[in-house]
Design a protein around this motif. Structure first.
Motif, PDB file in Angstrom:
ATOM      1  N   GLU A  22      28.221  18.884  15.705  1.00  0.00           N
ATOM      2  CA  GLU A  22      29.081  19.744  14.896  1.00  0.00           C
ATOM      3  C   GLU A  22      28.411  19.976  13.543  1.00  0.00           C
ATOM      4  O   GLU A  22      27.961  19.032  12.895  1.00  0.00           O
ATOM      5  N   LEU A  23      28.363  21.235  13.097  1.00  0.00           N
ATOM      6  CA  LEU A  23      27.775  21.569  11.806  1.00  0.00           C
ATOM      7  C   LEU A  23      28.716  21.119  10.686  1.00  0.00           C
ATOM      8  O   LEU A  23      29.869  21.522  10.640  1.00  0.00           O
ATOM      9  N   VAL A  24      28.217  20.282   9.764  1.00  0.00           N
ATOM     10  CA  VAL A  24      29.063  19.807   8.661  1.00  0.00           C
ATOM     11  C   VAL A  24      28.544  20.243   7.289  1.00  0.00           C
ATOM     12  O   VAL A  24      29.306  20.325   6.326  1.00  0.00           O
ATOM     13  N   GLU A  25      27.241  20.542   7.197  1.00  0.00           N
ATOM     14  CA  GLU A  25      26.691  21.053   5.934  1.00  0.00           C
ATOM     15  C   GLU A  25      25.579  22.033   6.254  1.00  0.00           C
ATOM     16  O   GLU A  25      24.809  21.829   7.202  1.00  0.00           O
ATOM     17  N   ILE A  26      25.491  23.098   5.468  1.00  0.00           N
ATOM     18  CA  ILE A  26      24.430  24.089   5.649  1.00  0.00           C
ATOM     19  C   ILE A  26      23.862  24.456   4.275  1.00  0.00           C
ATOM     20  O   ILE A  26      24.618  24.658   3.327  1.00  0.00           O
ATOM     21  N   TYR A  27      22.552  24.494   4.158  1.00  0.00           N
ATOM     22  CA  TYR A  27      21.884  24.836   2.907  1.00  0.00           C
ATOM     23  C   TYR A  27      20.889  25.960   3.178  1.00  0.00           C
ATOM     24  O   TYR A  27      20.177  25.940   4.187  1.00  0.00           O
ATOM     25  N   VAL A  28      20.854  26.929   2.278  1.00  0.00           N
ATOM     26  CA  VAL A  28      19.955  28.069   2.424  1.00  0.00           C
ATOM     27  C   VAL A  28      19.186  28.254   1.124  1.00  0.00           C
ATOM     28  O   VAL A  28      19.778  28.241   0.037  1.00  0.00           O
ATOM     29  N   GLU A  29      17.878  28.400   1.232  1.00  0.00           N
ATOM     30  CA  GLU A  29      17.057  28.657   0.041  1.00  0.00           C
ATOM     31  C   GLU A  29      16.148  29.842   0.310  1.00  0.00           C
ATOM     32  O   GLU A  29      15.392  29.867   1.278  1.00  0.00           O
ATOM     33  N   LYS A 326      41.646  16.628   8.904  1.00  0.00           N
ATOM     34  CA  LYS A 326      40.255  16.368   9.301  1.00  0.00           C
ATOM     35  C   LYS A 326      39.411  17.640   9.183  1.00  0.00           C
ATOM     36  O   LYS A 326      38.263  17.604   8.717  1.00  0.00           O
ATOM     37  N   GLU A 327      39.989  18.769   9.617  1.00  0.00           N
ATOM     38  CA  GLU A 327      39.262  20.036   9.579  1.00  0.00           C
ATOM     39  C   GLU A 327      39.039  20.505   8.145  1.00  0.00           C
ATOM     40  O   GLU A 327      37.989  21.057   7.812  1.00  0.00           O
ATOM     41  N   ILE A 328      40.022  20.288   7.275  1.00  0.00           N
ATOM     42  CA  ILE A 328      39.901  20.694   5.875  1.00  0.00           C
ATOM     43  C   ILE A 328      38.757  19.943   5.207  1.00  0.00           C
ATOM     44  O   ILE A 328      37.943  20.539   4.492  1.00  0.00           O
ATOM     45  N   ALA A 329      38.670  18.632   5.439  1.00  0.00           N
ATOM     46  CA  ALA A 329      37.576  17.834   4.869  1.00  0.00           C
ATOM     47  C   ALA A 329      36.220  18.374   5.342  1.00  0.00           C
ATOM     48  O   ALA A 329      35.262  18.467   4.562  1.00  0.00           O
ATOM     49  N   LYS A 330      36.150  18.742   6.609  1.00  0.00           N
ATOM     50  CA  LYS A 330      34.912  19.300   7.169  1.00  0.00           C
ATOM     51  C   LYS A 330      34.586  20.655   6.550  1.00  0.00           C
ATOM     52  O   LYS A 330      33.440  20.936   6.188  1.00  0.00           O
ATOM     53  N   GLN A 331      35.596  21.517   6.398  1.00  0.00           N
ATOM     54  CA  GLN A 331      35.376  22.859   5.860  1.00  0.00           C
ATOM     55  C   GLN A 331      34.964  22.829   4.390  1.00  0.00           C
ATOM     56  O   GLN A 331      34.186  23.672   3.948  1.00  0.00           O
ATOM     57  N   LEU A 332      35.475  21.872   3.624  1.00  0.00           N
ATOM     58  CA  LEU A 332      35.083  21.758   2.217  1.00  0.00           C
ATOM     59  C   LEU A 332      33.589  21.487   2.098  1.00  0.00           C
ATOM     60  O   LEU A 332      32.899  22.049   1.238  1.00  0.00           O
ATOM     61  N   ARG A 333      33.086  20.608   2.976  1.00  0.00           N
ATOM     62  CA  ARG A 333      31.646  20.299   2.981  1.00  0.00           C
ATOM     63  C   ARG A 333      30.838  21.493   3.478  1.00  0.00           C
ATOM     64  O   ARG A 333      29.839  21.883   2.878  1.00  0.00           O
ATOM     65  N   LEU A 334      31.297  22.060   4.584  1.00  0.00           N
ATOM     66  CA  LEU A 334      30.547  23.129   5.234  1.00  0.00           C
ATOM     67  C   LEU A 334      30.434  24.360   4.345  1.00  0.00           C
ATOM     68  O   LEU A 334      29.361  24.943   4.211  1.00  0.00           O
ATOM     69  N   ARG A 335      31.529  24.753   3.724  1.00  0.00           N
ATOM     70  CA  ARG A 335      31.534  25.954   2.878  1.00  0.00           C
ATOM     71  C   ARG A 335      31.122  25.650   1.446  1.00  0.00           C
ATOM     72  O   ARG A 335      30.951  26.556   0.643  1.00  0.00           O
ATOM     73  N   ALA A 366      35.619  10.819   2.668  1.00  0.00           N
ATOM     74  CA  ALA A 366      34.693   9.752   2.266  1.00  0.00           C
ATOM     75  C   ALA A 366      33.252  10.051   2.692  1.00  0.00           C
ATOM     76  O   ALA A 366      32.300   9.546   2.097  1.00  0.00           O
ATOM     77  N   LYS A 367      33.089  10.883   3.730  1.00  0.00           N
ATOM     78  CA  LYS A 367      31.742  11.248   4.201  1.00  0.00           C
ATOM     79  C   LYS A 367      31.056  12.246   3.271  1.00  0.00           C
ATOM     80  O   LYS A 367      29.849  12.449   3.346  1.00  0.00           O
ATOM     81  N   ASP A 368      31.841  12.895   2.411  1.00  0.00           N
ATOM     82  CA  ASP A 368      31.329  13.959   1.544  1.00  0.00           C
ATOM     83  C   ASP A 368      30.516  13.361   0.403  1.00  0.00           C
ATOM     84  O   ASP A 368      30.993  12.487  -0.322  1.00  0.00           O
ATOM     85  N   ARG A 369      29.288  13.846   0.213  1.00  0.00           N
ATOM     86  CA  ARG A 369      28.440  13.342  -0.870  1.00  0.00           C
ATOM     87  C   ARG A 369      28.824  13.939  -2.219  1.00  0.00           C
ATOM     88  O   ARG A 369      28.401  13.449  -3.261  1.00  0.00           O
ATOM     89  N   THR A 370      29.602  15.031  -2.209  1.00  0.00           N
ATOM     90  CA  THR A 370      30.056  15.654  -3.452  1.00  0.00           C
ATOM     91  C   THR A 370      31.366  15.007  -3.895  1.00  0.00           C
ATOM     92  O   THR A 370      32.273  14.798  -3.085  1.00  0.00           O
ATOM     93  N   LYS A 371      31.466  14.718  -5.189  1.00  0.00           N
ATOM     94  CA  LYS A 371      32.639  14.012  -5.721  1.00  0.00           C
ATOM     95  C   LYS A 371      33.914  14.833  -5.508  1.00  0.00           C
ATOM     96  O   LYS A 371      34.010  15.986  -5.914  1.00  0.00           O
ATOM     97  N   THR A 372      34.910  14.208  -4.870  1.00  0.00           N
ATOM     98  CA  THR A 372      36.185  14.864  -4.578  1.00  0.00           C
ATOM     99  C   THR A 372      37.331  13.938  -4.977  1.00  0.00           C
ATOM    100  O   THR A 372      37.292  12.743  -4.708  1.00  0.00           O
ATOM    101  N   ASN A 373      38.337  14.500  -5.637  1.00  0.00           N
ATOM    102  CA  ASN A 373      39.504  13.718  -6.056  1.00  0.00           C
ATOM    103  C   ASN A 373      40.774  14.295  -5.436  1.00  0.00           C
ATOM    104  O   ASN A 373      41.041  15.494  -5.576  1.00  0.00           O
ATOM    105  N   ILE A 374      41.541  13.453  -4.751  1.00  0.00           N
ATOM    106  CA  ILE A 374      42.848  13.868  -4.233  1.00  0.00           C
ATOM    107  C   ILE A 374      43.903  13.436  -5.246  1.00  0.00           C
ATOM    108  O   ILE A 374      44.067  12.253  -5.524  1.00  0.00           O
ATOM    109  N   LEU A 375      44.596  14.411  -5.825  1.00  0.00           N
ATOM    110  CA  LEU A 375      45.512  14.140  -6.929  1.00  0.00           C
ATOM    111  C   LEU A 375      46.941  13.877  -6.482  1.00  0.00           C
ATOM    112  O   LEU A 375      47.765  13.415  -7.259  1.00  0.00           O
ATOM    113  N   GLY A 376      47.278  14.214  -5.240  1.00  0.00           N
ATOM    114  CA  GLY A 376      48.619  13.953  -4.731  1.00  0.00           C
ATOM    115  C   GLY A 376      49.390  15.226  -4.435  1.00  0.00           C
ATOM    116  O   GLY A 376      48.887  16.339  -4.589  1.00  0.00           O
TER     117      GLY A 376
END
Length: 498
Positions: A22-29, A326-335, A366-376
């Motif tokens: 499953e694609l979870v991160e994509i980078y283009v240069e 689960k899908e939202i966490a994946k989409q945040l990383r992917l997009r 937790a798998k996301d390398r980018t800092k994310t905060n869930i505020l409630g």
């Protein structure tokens, strides 16, 4: 199975991070969108803004960079003092025309220039060097307290005085020798940068961070990655050498993809990228989420869709929300969605169910390398969260605004276009002595006129005493009107198809 798949072509490099296919991160240069984060520049302050506690700095890019006061204050101004950044004015830190050394910490996004800092950091494989502060830190992702203390002790032994060092997540379990080698490389790099920053006039680049392939090896190719595939023979050899330098034990996991089949098609990544650009994302159960992105925030709406459940409404809602989390966490990383994020889960009306969904979301993030905060969850029942915005979203790299709808995703209705035709006719009658006019419009407009049995055109002709011809063309956008000819009746009729 975790894999890194690299598609190297003439004008761009694409890197896909796969987890269980499953694609979870994509980078283009590409040449036109090379990353600037991490680059160090010698810049010139062009404007100091006390009201915003910031300054604009010319670093040679299209737009001036933005420097906040907290990113401009030298460490020595805060040492042994109770003074905070709020007590210091930007005018006390930088002056107009001053040359300063800054590092890009956030890419230029939309109308905003890059965000820069004077607090330089140089990331290595296992360590991060901070040349202007005396500090020791350990990545928060390393959870075991015993390992954190061990790394802190090793770093304290090997680091020079008045230099800051942070142990990265990849440092976990590494011996003193490996960390020392990494630090030695970073210190040599800093010596080179320190020498370079005194040369030449601003604006100029002092240090360019690694390219996408090098950063991928440095930051992503860890023990968790089972395979690294690339479709370019020359770059494959280069990566093997680079991995041999950084992590020799991973060299055997690098493979050259030799096939006539496109590497992204082979792993079905192209279709996954296409899905990553869609507004609606379907869940396996039949539910779906809708992602709407604006400049200020991203709104995500959860719906049950086709899923009707098998037990009761409460169970259906909970299962949909869990799958959506689960899908939202994946989409945040992917997009690579950053900034403020608002999620409208289906109302559960049950605090225990809410807590379960939040726990699952936190675990997935937790798998996301980018800092994310869930505020409630707010009083309106909306989940608030933030994710660090560092680079452009993937859709802004792969897509551009529609020249017709200007990015709204909507065009004028056929009836609105017909109304515009009427206005144009009245202008022609008022300003000319024309006998006829020929309009070219989208076929959808012609179909709508025919549904009206052409009463509209005949009535308009009778009222204005002007002969009106309408021609359909697929080349005309849905909300456009082209006036092909205005003048004598025979001249206009001569342009009509026989």
């Amino acid at each position: 199975m975790n894999e890194i798949i690299v598609d190297s072509s003439l004008n761009q490099t694409r890197v896909a991070l796969m987890e269980d296919r499953e694609l979870v991160e994509i980078y283009v240069e590409r040449e036109d969108n090379k990353r600037t984060v991490g680059n160090i520049y010698k810049g010139r302050v062009t404007n100091v803004l006390p009201g915003m506690q910031a300054a604009f700095v010319d670093i040679g890019l299209e737009k001036n960079a933005f420097l906040y006061v907290k990113d401009a204050i030298p460490a020595h101004m805060l040492e042994d003092s109770d003074v905070s950044s709020k007590d210091i004015s930007i005018r006390d830190v930088v002056k107009n025309g001053q040359e300063i050394i800054v590092q890009v910490m956030k890419e230029p996004i939309g109308t905003k220039g890059a965000r820069v800092t004077t607090h330089l950091t140089l990331p290595g494989r296992y360590l991060v060097l901070m040349p202007y502060v005396d500090y020791i830190g350990v990545s928060r992702r390393i959870g075991a307290e015993k390992e954190r203390e061990r790394l802190r002790g090793v770093v304290e032994e090997i680091k020079p005085k008045n230099i800051g060092v942070i142990a990265r997540t990849a440092a976990e379990g590494k011996e003193k020798k490996e960390l020392k080698e990494d630090l030695k490389f970073l210190l040599k790099l800093w010596q080179k940068i320190d020498k370079e920053r005194h040369l030449g006039f601003a604006p100029r680049i002092v240090y360019r961070d690694l390219d996408l392939l090098q950063r991928t090896v440095r930051d992503m190719f860890t023990n968790d990655i089972d395979r690294f595939l690339i479709n370019d023979k020359e770059k494959y050899k280069y990566i093997v050498d680079f991995v041999d330098l950084l992590s020799p034990h991973l060299k055997s996991r690098v493979e050259y993809f030799q096939s006539d089949v496109d590497i992204f098609d082979y792993f079905q990544i192209e279709s996954m990228i296409k899905n990553a650009l869609s507004r609606k994302v379907w869940l396996r159960s039949g539910g779906y989420i809708v992602i709407d992105q604006t400049e200020a925030l991203t709104a995500i709406d959860v719906n049950t869709g086709k899923y009707v459940g098998s037990t009761d409404l409460e169970d259906t809602v909970l299962k949909t929300n869990i799958e959506a989390a689960k899908e939202i966490a994946k989409q945040l990383r992917l997009r690579d969605i950053g900034g403020i994020i608002i999620v409208d889960f289906i109302d559960m009306g049950n605090k225990e169910a809410e807590k379960e969904v939040l726990n699952i979301l936190e675990k997935a993030i937790a798998k996301d390398r980018t800092k994310t905060n869930i505020l409630g969850i707010t009083q309106l029942g909306l989940l608030e969260m933030t994710r660090k915005k560092v680079r452009q979203r993937i859709d802004s790299i792969l897509q551009k605004k529609c020249s017709n709808c200007n990015g709204t995703g909507k065009v004028l209705s056929e009836y609105t276009v017909i109304h515009h035709i009427e206005k144009e006719v009245r202008k022609i009658v008022h300003h000319t002595n024309a006998e006829a006019v020929l309009f070219e419009v989208n076929p959808a407009v012609v179909s709508t006129l025919k549904e009206e049995n052409n009463h509209f055109i005949s009535e308009l002709e009778k009222e204005t005493n002007l002969k009106i011809f309408i021609k359909g063309s697929e080349l005309v956008h849905n909300d456009a009107i082209h006036i092909r000819s205005v003048g004598k009746l025979d001249k206009v009729q001569g342009l009509l198809p026989i």
